[in-house]
Design a protein around this motif. Structure first.
Motif, mmCIF file in Angstrom:
data_model
loop_
_atom_site.group_PDB
_atom_site.id
_atom_site.type_symbol
_atom_site.label_atom_id
_atom_site.label_comp_id
_atom_site.label_asym_id
_atom_site.label_seq_id
_atom_site.Cartn_x
_atom_site.Cartn_y
_atom_site.Cartn_z
ATOM 1 N N THR A 249 -61.911 -86.687 52.698
ATOM 2 C CA THR A 249 -62.190 -85.316 52.255
ATOM 3 C C THR A 249 -61.118 -84.343 52.708
ATOM 4 N N SER B 7 -60.669 -83.286 55.701
ATOM 5 C CA SER B 7 -61.149 -82.354 56.731
ATOM 6 C C SER B 7 -60.663 -82.700 58.136
ATOM 7 N N GLU C 34 -59.795 -80.825 49.145
ATOM 8 C CA GLU C 34 -60.995 -80.154 49.638
ATOM 9 C C GLU C 34 -61.952 -79.794 48.511
ATOM 10 N N PRO D 76 -68.154 -81.371 45.517
ATOM 11 C CA PRO D 76 -68.876 -80.290 46.182
ATOM 12 C C PRO D 76 -69.163 -80.659 47.634
ATOM 13 N N GLU D 77 -69.344 -79.630 48.457
ATOM 14 C CA GLU D 77 -69.620 -79.808 49.880
ATOM 15 C C GLU D 77 -70.740 -80.825 50.097
ATOM 16 N N GLY D 78 -70.462 -81.807 50.964
ATOM 17 C CA GLY D 78 -71.500 -82.782 51.267
ATOM 18 C C GLY D 78 -71.549 -83.965 50.308
#
Lengths: 684, 156
Positions: free
Chosen positions: A202, A204, B77, B81-83
Motif C-alpha cells: 500500500t 504506507s 496510496e 480505498p482505505e482499508g
C-alpha cells in the motif's frame, strides 16, 4: 548498566526474559526477592522478550530487516515456542536505545545465532507463564497446555495478560538452553508471510528515504571531482546568497577512503534549493595522480601484493569490481536535542553507526540513538554510517533536523564496491581423476570461500592482500562468489582435460556427504544424465560451500545472436533445518537473479579516479527479460542446526553459466563479467 | 511557465506551490508526503517512480509537474480505498512477490496498467510489459506469477 528496575520502567510490568551470552551469568530473580530488586542485568545480553501486563508480546533484537525476511523468521521463533499467533507478536529491531547490542546483520548469522536465542527466550517465557498458571490454579505444570495465546488446564483458562497482570518477573537464561527439535515444529518450518507485507503493497511503510520531520532541512554534500582529489579552493558566495541556505564546513574524525576528511555541505529548506545551492559552490580540485583504471587494475593487484606472488604457470582469472545497487539509496535523518543525537538511517549495523557518530562528535554512545526502519535492501553494502555522519554534521551546524538522501550517482560512486581481484588456480590429477595437488591464489578479492570443499591430499591456498584504487567492502557472499567462480570453472577445465563428465569428476573428488547430496539433488532435478547436446546449447554444473550452507547449481544456456541467454537454472541448497520454505526459495531465486548480473555483464568501469558506470543507464543490472526458468530444490535437514541462506545461493551461478558456455561453444572465459558485450572475443 | 498550484491526485484536488520544472516525484514525496512512490535512479531507468496519469503509467522522476497539471494522477496510496486492497496488491502478497519492497509500488501500478490493456497476458507479454521495472532483490519470477494469478477468476 541496565538494572531490572530499568527494564520495567521502560517496558512496563509483566515478565521479561533476558538472553545472555555467557552461561556463567545465568541467574533467576523475581517477586520472591531472593536477590534484590536492583541487581544489575548481565552486560552481554543478546535479546530480550517482554510480555506486558496486557499480554502483549514484544521481542527486542539488534538484528535488522533489509528485505531478507529476518523480521519474519524471528517472529516465527517467538510464535513457535510461545504458542502465540504470529499477529500478536511485535518485533522491535535495530533500535540502539531499546534493543540489545548486535554487531550487525551480515554474514548469514541471523539464523544460526539470533534465531535459536529468540526461541530460547520465548521458550523460557512460556515456562514462566506455566509457572504462574500452576501457582494460580494449584494444578501440576504437566497438566497445563499452551496454545493460541492462552493457557488451559482442568477447566481453567487464561490469556497471557490475565497471568502477567501485576507481575514484575525477570529470568536470565544462558544461550546454551535446550530447544524444540525441528521435527516437532508447528510454526517454524512453515511459510509464514511477511508481517508487514500490507504496509509495503500500500506504500504506507516509511523507509529511511521517506522520513520527514517538522522543520527538517535537506542536505547536500560537495563530493571531490575524483577519488583522492584534494580541495584547492572553494568559492561559496553564490550558494550563501540563496535565501534559506547555509554552507557547512566540518572535518570527519575518521577520513573516508577516496573522500578525505574535509566535509563541505549545504542545507536548504527544500530539495530543489539544496540542489541549486550545491551547484552554486565553485570548487577547484587537485586530482590524485597515477591511479590504475579498470583496464590495468589487474596487473596493479599483483604488483602491489603484500605477501608475495604465485608461480606464473597457474591459470589466471580477472574479477571486476561490482556495485551493490540497493534500489533504495542510502539515507539518514539526524536531529539534535542539546548534546543528544537521534538518527534514523538504513544500515546493517545500527550499533556500528552509533559508534561512528559517538566518535565523530566526542559524545557518549548513550547520548546517540540510532533507529533503523525496515530498509530497501543492503546486500552487504550498507554497513557504515556515511549518510548518518553527513546528516548529523549538517544538523549540528544548522541547528535543525537534516535529511541526507543520496542520489543514485552518489550511491554508485561514493559508497563501496565488491572488491575486484586476480585469482589463479593450478592442479595435478591422479590417473583416476582425483586431485593430487591443488594450488589457489586470490589477490585482493578476498579469502572467503578460498578453501576447496573437495578432498585434496596436498594443497596450497593463499589470500594475497593488495592495494585497491577503489573503496571496497562487503558484498553478498564476499569473495566466495569470485572464488567459487574460479574454482568451479577450473574444476570443469580439469574434468575436460581427462574427458571425464563434470558431474562425475566432482563426485569423484567430493567426500563431504552434504556436498555430494546437493550435487546429486541438483543434477537429478536438472536431468543432467539425460541432457541432449544440440548446436549452440550448453549445460554446466557448479557446487560449493559457504557460511554453513551447501549449494549446487546447474545451468542451461543458449548462444543467440552472439549473446548468452540463460535458459534454465536448477539449484539445490541445504542449510540444515529449513525455517521458512517460501522465504528460503525467495532468497535462492533472488540470489540467482542477482548472481547473473555479476556473472555476465556487471562491472565498474573507472579511470583517473572517476567512475564511468555511475548510473543505471550505464551499469546494467538483471531485469525480467534476463531471467531463466528457475527451479529450486530445498534439501531440508531437520536433524541439523539451521544455517543462514542470504549469501551462499549466489556462489554457484557464475561458474555453472561459464561451464555451460564452454559446453555450448568451446569458449573458456576466465573473467567476471563473462559477456558484457556478448560472446565474441571475450575469452581470456 | 507559471507555478503549479493544484494537482488532481487519487481523486482529490491537492494544493501545491511548485515550480513547473520540478519533477512530479519530488512534489509527491517532498511536498505532499506521498512517499509510496519511490526514487530509484532519477533517470527513468528503474520505474520505481511509476504513477498512473489519466490511466497510463508515467515515470514521475522524469516528468515535470507542469506536464500533469489538470490530469488525473493515481499513486499507490490511491489504488484502493482505505482499508481495502486492489486485486493486484492482494496477488503480490499471496505470491510473496517482494523482499525489501522498494520496487513494489511501482511494480503494482505497472501491473495494473498492463492488465487494463491486456487482461490475459502470456508470460512473455508480462515480461515484455514489465521489463522496465528493476527489482534488485530478484523477485521477477514471483511478480510474473502474481500478475498471472491476478487474471484468474476475472480479478483483473
Amino acid at each position: 548498566m541496565i538494572t531490572r528496575r530499568d527494564f520495567f520502567s521502560v517496558l512496563g510490568g509483566g515478565i521479561v526474559v533476558l538472553l545472555i551470552e555467557d552461561d556463567a551469568d545465568a541467574q533467576e530473580s523475581g517477586g520472591g526477592g531472593r536477590r534484590g530488586f536492583n541487581e544489575p542485568a548481565p552486560t552481554a545480553l543478546s535479546a530480550w522478550l517482554h510480555i506486558g501486563e496486557d499480554g502483549k508480546i514484544t521481542c527486542y533484537t539488534g538484528k535488522v530487516e533489509v528485505g531478507q525476511n529476518a523480521r519474519t523468521s524471528l517472529t516465527q521463533a517467538v510464535a513457535e515456542e510461545l504458542h502465540a499467533p504470529v499477529g500478536s507478536i511485535t518485533m522491535v529491531m535495530g533500535d540502539t536505545a531499546l534493543t540489545p547490542f548486535d554487531m550487525g546483520t551480515f554474514g548469514s548469522r541471523t539464523t544460526p545465532t539470533m534465531w535459536p536465542q529468540i526461541r530460547k527466550a520465548a521458550a523460557t517465557a512460556r515456562e514462566m507463564l506455566i509457572d504462574l498458571a500452576s501457582q494460580k490454579w494449584m494444578v501440576d505444570r504437566s497438566a497445563i497446555k499452551v496454545s493460541d495465546g492462552k493457557l488451559m488446564a482442568q477447566g481453567h483458562s487464561a490469556t497471557f495478560g490475565e497471568l502477567t497482570n501485576g507481575q514484575k518477573l525477570t529470568r536470565s537464561i544462558p544461550t546454551s538452553a535446550a530447544l524444540t527439535p525441528a521435527t516437532e515444529w508447528e510454526v517454524a518450518g512453515t511459510s509464514v508471510a511477511k508481517p508487514n507485507g500490507r504496509d509495503i503493497v500500500t506504500g504506507s511503510h516509511k523507509y529511511p528515504y521517506d522520513i520527514k520531520h517538522p522543520g527538517m532541512l535537506y542536505g547536500k554534500i560537495l563530493y571531490p571531482a575524483s577519488f583522492g582529489a584534494t580541495l584547492k579552493s572553494l568559492d561559496k558566495s553564490a550558494a550563501e546568497a540563496i535565501p534559506g541556505v547555509k554552507v557547512v564546513r566540518e572535518k570527519l574524525a575518521a577520513a573516508r577512503e577516496g573522500f578525505g576528511s574535509d566535509v563541505v555541505g549545504v542545507v536548504a529548506p527544500d530539495p530543489a534549493t539544496a540542489e541549486r545551492a550545491l551547484a552554486g559552490l565553485k570548487a577547484e580540485w587537485q586530482p590524485l595522480a597515477d591511479q590504475p583504471s579498470s583496464k590495468d587494475v589487474y596487473d596493479w593487484f599483483k604488483k602491489t601484493a603484500r605477501e608475495g606472488t604465485s608461480s606464473s604457470s597457474l591459470t589466471s582469472y580477472d574479477i571486476a569490481y561490482i556495485a551493490h545497487v540497493p534500489l533504495e539509496p542510502r539515507a539518514a535523518v539526524a536531529e539534535w536535542n542539546g548534546d543528544k543525537l537521534t538518527v534514523w538511517t538504513g544500515t546493517q549495523r545500527p550499533f556500528g553507526v552509533r559508534s561512528e557518530l559517538s566518535g565523530q562528535f566526542g559524545i557518549a554512545e548513550t547520548d546517540v540513538h540510532v533507529l533503523m526502519p525496515d530498509t530497501g535492501s543492503g546486500y552487504g553494502g550498507k554497513h557504515n554510517g556515511d549518510a548518518a555522519l553527513e546528516a548529523a554534521i549538517l544538523a549540528k551546524a544548522a541547528g535543525k533536523p537534516v535529511k541526507r538522501n543520496w542520489t543514485r550517482e552518489e550511491e554508485m560512486t561514493w559508497a563501496y564496491f565488491r572488491p575486484g581481484g586476480v585469482i589463479e588456480a593450478g592442479a595435478k590429477l591422479n590417473p583416476d581423476g582425483t586431485i593430487a595437488d591443488w594450488e589457489f591464489h586470490n589477490y585482493n578479492s578476498g579469502p572467503s570461500g578460498l578453501q576447496t570443499p573437495y578432498y585434496v591430499a596436498s594443497k596450497n591456498e593463499k589470500y594475497h592482500p593488495s592495494q585497491t584504487p577503489l573503496r571496497q567492502g562487503s558484498y553478498r557472499g564476499l569473495a566466495a562468489t569470485a572464488n567459487h567462480f574460479v574454482r568451479e570453472s577450473y574444476m570443469d577445465e580439469l574434468a575436460h582435460s581427462i574427458k571425464m563428465d563434470p558431474l562425475e569428476f566432482r563426485l569423484k573428488n567430493a567426500r563431504d556427504e552434504r556436498l555430494r547430496a546437493v550435487i546429486v539433488a541438483a543434477a537429478d532435478k536438472f536431468g543432467w544424465e539425460g541432457r541432449k547436446k544440440t548446436s549452440r546449447r550448453g549445460f554446466g554444473i557448479a557446487a560449493g560451500f559457504e557460511k554453513g550452507g551447501y549449494v549446487a547449481t546447474c545451468a542451461e544456456i543458449a548462444v543467440e545472436k552472439g549473446g548468452v541467454k540463460v535458459v534454465r537454472v536448477v539449484e539445490a541448497f541445504e542449510c540444515g533445518a529449513v525455517v521458512n520454505p517460501e522465504h528460503l526459495r525467495n532468497q535462492i531465486e533472488g540470489a540467482i537473479a542477482m548472481g547473473l548480473g555479476g556473472a555476465l555483464f556487471e562491472q565498474i568501469e573507472f579511470a583517473n579516479g572517476k567512475i564511468a558506470t555511475n548510473r543505471l543507464s550505464r551499469y546494467r543490472v538483471p531485469r525480467f527479460a534476463d531471467m531463466p526458468v528457475i527451479e529450486t530444490v530445498l534439501v531440508d535437514r531437520k536433524d541439523l542446526v539451521s544455517a543462514g541462506a542470504g549469501e551462499t545461493p549466489i556462489v554457484g551461478v557464475a561458474p555453472a553459466v561459464g561451464n555451460a558456455i564452454f559446453d555450448a561453444v568451446g569458449q573458456r572465459i576466465r573473467c567476471l563479467p563473462m559477456a558484457p558485450k556478448g560472446l565474441s572475443g571475450s575469452s581470456a | 511557465m507559471p507555478v503549479v498550484s493544484e494537482l488532481n491526485i487519487n481523486g482529490k484536488s491537492r494544493r501545491v506551490d511548485a515550480d513547473p520544472d520540478r519533477p512530479l516525484l519530488s512534489v509527491l514525496r517532498d511536498d505532499l508526503d506521498l512517499t509510496g512512490t519511490k526514487y530509484g535512479c532519477g533517470e527513468g531507468q528503474c520505474w520505481a517512480c511509476t504513477v498512473l496519469v489519466d490511466g497510463a503509467p508515467m515515470r514521475s522522476c522524469i516528468t515535470k509537474v507542469s506536464a500533469v497539471a489538470g490530469k488525473r494522477i493515481v499513486t499507490i496510496e490511491g489504488l484502493a480505498p482505505e482499508g481495502h486492497l486492489h486485486p493486484v496488491q492482494q496477488a503480490f502478497l499471496e505470491a510473496d512477490a517482494m523482499q525489501c519492497g522498494w520496487c513494489t509500488p511501482g511494480m503494482i501500478l505497472g501491473a495494473v496498467s498492463l492488465l487494463k490493456n491486456n487482461p490475459h497476458p502470456s508470460d512473455a507479454e508480462i515480461v515484455a510489459g514489465m521489463n522496465g521495472h528493476i527489482c534488485r532483490c530478484g523477485t521477477y519470477p514471483r511478480v510474473v506469477a502474481a500478475i498471472r494469478n491476478s487474471t484468474k477468476g476475472g480479478r483483473a
